[in-house]
Scaffold this motif. Structure first.
Motif, mmCIF file in Angstrom:
data_model
loop_
_atom_site.group_PDB
_atom_site.id
_atom_site.type_symbol
_atom_site.label_atom_id
_atom_site.label_comp_id
_atom_site.label_asym_id
_atom_site.label_seq_id
_atom_site.Cartn_x
_atom_site.Cartn_y
_atom_site.Cartn_z
ATOM 1 N N ALA A 1 -3.247 8.928 4.514
ATOM 2 C CA ALA A 1 -4.052 7.897 3.975
ATOM 3 C C ALA A 1 -3.776 6.925 5.708
ATOM 4 O O ALA A 1 -5.092 6.944 5.899
ATOM 5 C CB ALA A 1 -3.878 6.915 2.607
ATOM 6 N N SER A 2 -2.703 6.319 5.764
ATOM 7 C CA SER A 2 -2.574 5.493 6.858
ATOM 8 C C SER A 2 -3.528 5.936 8.406
ATOM 9 O O SER A 2 -4.096 5.375 9.085
ATOM 10 C CB SER A 2 -1.199 5.235 6.812
ATOM 11 O OG SER A 2 -1.011 4.585 6.520
ATOM 12 N N ALA A 3 -3.509 7.464 8.430
ATOM 13 C CA ALA A 3 -3.201 7.940 9.538
ATOM 14 C C ALA A 3 -4.959 7.913 9.939
ATOM 15 O O ALA A 3 -5.247 7.913 10.896
ATOM 16 C CB ALA A 3 -2.897 9.393 10.077
ATOM 17 N N LEU A 4 -5.832 8.195 8.820
ATOM 18 C CA LEU A 4 -6.565 8.556 8.547
ATOM 19 C C LEU A 4 -7.574 6.880 8.764
ATOM 20 O O LEU A 4 -9.165 7.024 9.344
ATOM 21 C CB LEU A 4 -7.582 9.038 7.399
ATOM 22 C CG LEU A 4 -7.204 10.545 7.091
ATOM 23 C CD1 LEU A 4 -7.141 11.034 5.729
ATOM 24 C CD2 LEU A 4 -8.268 11.447 7.603
ATOM 25 N N GLN A 5 -6.711 6.159 8.187
ATOM 26 C CA GLN A 5 -7.568 4.464 8.051
ATOM 27 C C GLN A 5 -7.378 4.028 9.393
ATOM 28 O O GLN A 5 -8.570 3.436 9.857
ATOM 29 C CB GLN A 5 -6.470 3.725 7.640
ATOM 30 C CG GLN A 5 -6.792 2.008 7.233
ATOM 31 C CD GLN A 5 -8.127 2.431 6.470
ATOM 32 O OE1 GLN A 5 -8.128 2.644 5.106
ATOM 33 N NE2 GLN A 5 -9.111 1.237 6.846
ATOM 34 N N LEU A 6 -6.534 5.265 10.280
ATOM 35 C CA LEU A 6 -5.965 4.189 11.312
ATOM 36 C C LEU A 6 -7.666 4.955 12.737
ATOM 37 O O LEU A 6 -7.925 4.484 13.188
ATOM 38 C CB LEU A 6 -4.626 5.318 11.915
ATOM 39 C CG LEU A 6 -4.870 4.818 13.611
ATOM 40 C CD1 LEU A 6 -4.445 4.021 14.618
ATOM 41 C CD2 LEU A 6 -3.457 5.815 14.184
ATOM 42 N N SER A 7 -7.852 5.943 11.813
ATOM 43 C CA SER A 7 -8.992 6.623 13.020
ATOM 44 C C SER A 7 -10.698 5.597 12.642
ATOM 45 O O SER A 7 -11.128 5.857 13.637
ATOM 46 C CB SER A 7 -9.215 8.045 12.094
ATOM 47 O OG SER A 7 -10.679 7.643 10.464
#
Length: 974
Positions: A775-781
């Motif tokens: 979830a954090s990685a996708l938020q980063l996008s």
């Protein structure tokens, strides 16, 4: 596609070779033959269509479709072309085009019975009920046959069933159908049973139970002959709906006098009796009690009735029927529920059950019959009951080991039944460890002794003593779960493997082995076990979960993909198959079955298992293929995933799993409860939501793309990028909410019975940290998307935020990797220990690495043009001293750190592989203290080998995938 039977038409003779080639699967030759024929006869439309079928079957779908459309636009009326086009369109999954074909044919040949009936069936395939009604009537006008008229009536009923508005169904469709049938009744044109069945169905759906009852009782009811007691069953149904308890009671009484073994009528007899008692119904002073005969209204009458039935059976010289004896126990159960003292007149439940065992103990059904009524025995009588039953089992003299064995299969079945009842009473569970080990020794001895009775059995037949083996396995599982001694589990596996060697068709052995191997994290042997079960049709939905729950979680990605395909093939063919069933039901007048088929199709489309398998299969494909063979964007497009659309029917989700497929003799307090079922469905649904949202988020990331002219906001909106960003934002917030719900569910720590539903992957996903890291990685996008819109000049805070997110994702991955440390399989003090949870955590780590790398790839796509535009500016200003923006340096550090984490993971996997390979299972001493024979030790070792091999396979597949990901990291440069 058999060749045509008549040869009068020369075209039939010309086409025959093409039909033969297609029938034999020789599609290339069929195409060549069709081409030859078309050179000589350009107008031979059927040859064109047959060529199209050949092209379709060789994968040239577009070419096949355009060729078919050439013929279809000519609106052919020859039977050959129409049939061939029908076959082609069905293979292409375009049944709606068949309707257009026959609509055109019917216009050109309006008096053809064949084309009209084909048109009706074409509408049936696509569920066009209104058009079916019209087609049916048109057909009836041309050829006034009853079946065609009733096709039209049934189509009206189907309009009522499928109508969104219930009021419309009750006020328009069903009354019209009723009038149409009444017209035929008045004209005395009703011919077949199917027509009466349909009339009854219409009246029942309209709630006209009195009228439906009159139909069944009247002369039309005489046509209801295809099923045994069809009229009586329908009468009973209506009596119950109308709450005519006197009639219900009298009819049950009458039918039980004729057939005292019909269980459903005992139940309706008792139901009606207690309803009449509750209402204080009294018999009329004059005239008959009711139309069905005498009514019984007191417990005394019921007791006498049941006792009389039992006495009748006792007097019989032939084998007695079970119904009356079970009815006695059922009546005691109901009287106890009501606190009624009359139950004593029926006798002591213990004596009655002993009597039942004496008569039916040599039948396999004895355990299932008696298990329902064991609650009638007080706890202090349970051991006495077991001992009393033991007295009725003829065993030989005890040998050296202290056990006496049965002399034939009937005695074996009686002894087995006592063992099963003993377990169902909780007597086995109450034993201490030593007692359970002695019990296992006894069960094994009986199992091996019983094998002599099945020496002449075929491979497809079960051994008479198989259930001893299964019960011994259950006791081993009890010991394993209570003591944590894994040796118990290994011996259990060995015992089941041995059982399977003597009885290769025993599904229960396979199911339990499948479950135990999965619990141990060994997926490799499970695929073959499931394959050998030869699951048919709907079983892929009801028991498929046993395989697919563990498919993706144990690192065997190729086998997991194959497992998902097992199930998906069935679900995808369901639509087509069900249409065929419906057509057959119309042809043969089985109108009652049509709504059942529709309901069956709906139930499968709304299946929880279907949604899970479909989602897991797509995620599997992405993790193993995206950015390895195809880019993420190409992979998502090939799958047809649309991030904006959620095609899972959350509100109508059906749990079709058979959670009691594994045989269990556990007592009531250890059985699966409705609460367990509810919690399992809730857990599985939330896990599915997490996975479905992850899939849609990955699709959003793939479709986010890289927009030109990022600082031009109008342009940005124009190319739809901001819309895609908002989709990503919405999905991320939904994922956060779902993860909160998931955390609340896992806090409950629900424990299911061992033979009940397997727990979902939810708890392990949360504890591994994979969900939050993804979830954090996708938020980063999204943050990167913001940087793309803002530009480098005004975004120092944003750049720092992105760099922190880079570091955070590496730290999260490091933490996840640390949770994977430890030995999956190791030898301690000469004993084998497993930690399958490490495998599952490692799989979550690998999945998370894939997601982080896709975000890294997207980051590179965003940063590359920003860097190139910065360099252009530098060249213009001729200023080489300007420092590199923070985000660029951060990205380079990030990819380096990611490579480091993936390399560490690869080293860990290599280390695990080396440990596993070095592990010499032959060094294990299995015999000590566990009374295993040399042969049994061989089976246990074989099970251990399978687990070791499976672990190695899982580690190799995960290692391969991590290596591919490490290679793709190298190309991430800006």
């Amino acid at each position: 596609m058999a060749a045509r039977g008549h040869v009068q038409d020369p075209n039939d003779r010309r086409l025959r070779p093409i039909y033969d080639y297609l029938d034999n699967g020789n599609n290339k030759m069929a195409i060549q033959q069709a081409d030859k024929l078309l050179k000589k006869h350009k107008d031979l439309h059927c040859a064109k269509v047959l060529k199209a079928i050949g092209l379709q079957r060789t994968g040239k779908q577009d070419e096949a479709f355009s060729l078919a459309q050439e013929v279809a636009t000519l609106e052919p009326t020859d039977d050959n072309s129409l049939q061939a086009l029908t076959i082609l369109y069905r293979e292409m999954h375009h049944p709606e085009l068949v309707t257009k074909l026959y609509e055109a044919a019917v216009k050109k040949v309006p008096l053809s019975e064949e084309y009209h009936s084909h048109l009706f069936m074409a509408y049936a395939r696509v569920g066009e009920y209104k058009k079916m009604q019209q087609a049916g009537m048109a057909l009836y006008k041309i050829v006034p046959k009853n079946p065609y008229y009733f096709w039209s009536v049934m189509s009206l009923v189907m309009q009522a069933i499928s109508a969104q508005d219930e009021k419309l169904a009750q006020t328009m469709f069903l009354p019209l159908a009723e009038r149409m049938v009444e017209k035929m009744v008045k004209e005395e044109k009703i011919e077949a049973e199917a027509e009466v069945q349909l009339y009854f169905m219409i009246l029942e759906r309209l709630g006209k139970c009195v009228e439906a009852l009159d139909v069944v009782r009247g002369p039309l009811g005489e046509k209801l002959t295809s099923e045994l007691r069809s009229r009586e069953n329908k009468c009973m149904m209506m009596y119950q709906r109308l709450q005519l308890w006197p009639e219900c009671n009298a009819l049950s009484y009458k039918l039980l006098l004729k057939n005292p073994d019909d269980w459903q009528f005992y139940l309706s007899y008792f139901d009606s009796l207690f309803h009449l008692m509750d209402k204080s119904w009294s018999q009329p002073e004059e005239g008959e009690h009711c139309v069905e005969g005498p009514v019984q209204t007191t417990v005394a009458e019921a007791v006498k009735f049941v006792v009389d039935r039992m006495e009748e059976q006792d007097k019989k010289e032939s084998r007695p029927l079970r119904g009356p004896y079970l009815a006695c126990l059922e009546l005691i159960h109901r009287l106890r529920q009501r606190g009624c003292p009359d139950e004593k007149e029926l006798g002591d439940p213990l004596e009655l059950m002993v009597q039942f065992f004496g008569k039916f103990g040599d039948k396999p059904c004895c355990i299932t019959d008696l298990k329902i009524y064991l609650h009638l025995l007080p706890p202090e009588q349970r051991s006495q009951f077991k001992n009393r039953l033991g007295e009725l089992v003829p065993l030989g003299e005890a040998g050296e080991d202290g056990f006496g064995f049965p002399g034939d299969t009937k005695a074996l079945q009686r002894h087995l039944c006592v063992c099963q009842l003993s377990r169902a009473l909780g007597l086995q569970h109450a034993l201490d460890t030593e007692g359970k080990l002695r019990l296992i020794t006894e069960l094994k001895a009986h199992y091996h002794h019983g094998l002599q009775f099945g020496k002449s059995c075929l491979k497809t037949e079960l051994q008479f003593s198989d259930m001893y083996c299964l019960m011994a396995a259950h006791v081993y599982i009890d010991l394993w779960t209570e003591t944590g001694d894994e040796n118990m589990l290994w011996q259990c596996l060995g015992m089941l493997e041995e059982g399977l060697s003597f009885s290769p068709s025993n599904a229960q052995f396979k199911l339990l082995l499948l479950l135990l191997f999965c619990r141990l994290g060994a997926f490799q042997p499970v695929v073959d076990l499931y394959s050998s079960l030869d699951a048919k049709h709907v079983q892929h939905d009801t028991i498929g979960y046993l395989l697919t729950r563990y498919a993706g979680s144990l690192g065997q990605f190729a086998a997991a993909s194959q497992s998902c395909n097992f199930s998906l093939r069935f679900f995808h063919s369901n639509q087509k198959d069900t249409s065929e069933y419906i057509i057959q039901a119309y042809k043969y007048g089985a109108f009652e079955k049509i709504p059942e088929f529709i309901a069956f199709r709906t139930r499968l489309n709304q299946s929880l298992h279907f949604a899970q398998v479909r989602t897991e299969r797509m995620l599997l494909d992405l993790y193993t293929e995206a950015d390895v063979t195809l880019s993420l964007e190409e992979s998502v497009k090939a799958m047809g995933v649309c991030p904006e659309e959620d095609d899972i029917p959350w509100d109508n989700m059906r749990d079709n799993r058979d959670l009691t497929v594994l045989v269990s003799w556990d007592p009531k307090d250890r059985e699966l409860t409705e609460e367990h079922r509810r919690l399992s469905l809730e857990e599985e649904s939330v896990w599915l939501k997490v996975r479905a949202l992850t899939l849609r988020l990955l699709a959003s990331l793939a479709l986010l793309g890289h927009a030109p002219s990022p600082w031009n906001s109008d342009k940005t909106n124009e190319n739809g990028i901001s819309a895609k960003s908002s989709t990503l934002q919405t999905l991320l917030s939904q994922l956060d909410q779902t993860l909160e719900t998931a955390a609340q569910i896992t806090e409950k720590h629900t424990q299911y019975p061992f033979l009940g539903p397997p727990s979902s992957r939810l708890a392990s996903a949360l504890s591994s940290g994979s969900c939050h890291c993804q979830a954090s990685a996708l938020q980063l996008s999204l943050t990167l998307r913001e940087l793309e819109t803002t530009g480098l000049d005004d975004s120092s805070e944003l750049q720092t935020q992105i760099c922190n997110a880079f570091k955070s994702s590496v730290a999260q991955l490091q933490e996840m990797l640390s949770r994977c440390k430890g030995e999956v399989l190791e030898m301690k003090d000469g004993r084998l220990k497993t930690q399958p949870s490490l495998l599952e955590t490692l799989v979550f780590f690998v999945e998370t690495v894939c997601v982080v790398l896709w975000v890294a790839s997207y980051s590179a796509n965003v940063l590359r043009p920003l860097k190139s535009s910065l360099q252009k500016k530098k060249k213009k200003k001729k200023d080489s001293s300007t420092a590199m923006p923070v985000v660029m340096c951060g990205f380079q550090e990030w990819t380096g750190s990611l490579h480091g984490v993936v390399t560490q993971a690869l080293d860990h996997v290599k280390g695990q592989e080396a440990s596993l390979t070095a592990l010499k299972l032959a060094a294990l001493t299995l015999e000590e203290g566990y009374s295993q024979t040399q042969e049994e030790c061989g089976f246990t070792r074989a099970a251990m080998d399978k687990v070791q091999t499976s672990y190695l396979g899982s580690l190799q597949e995960m290692g391969d995938l991590l290596r591919k990901r490490a290679d793709s990291l190298k190309s991430l440069k800006i």
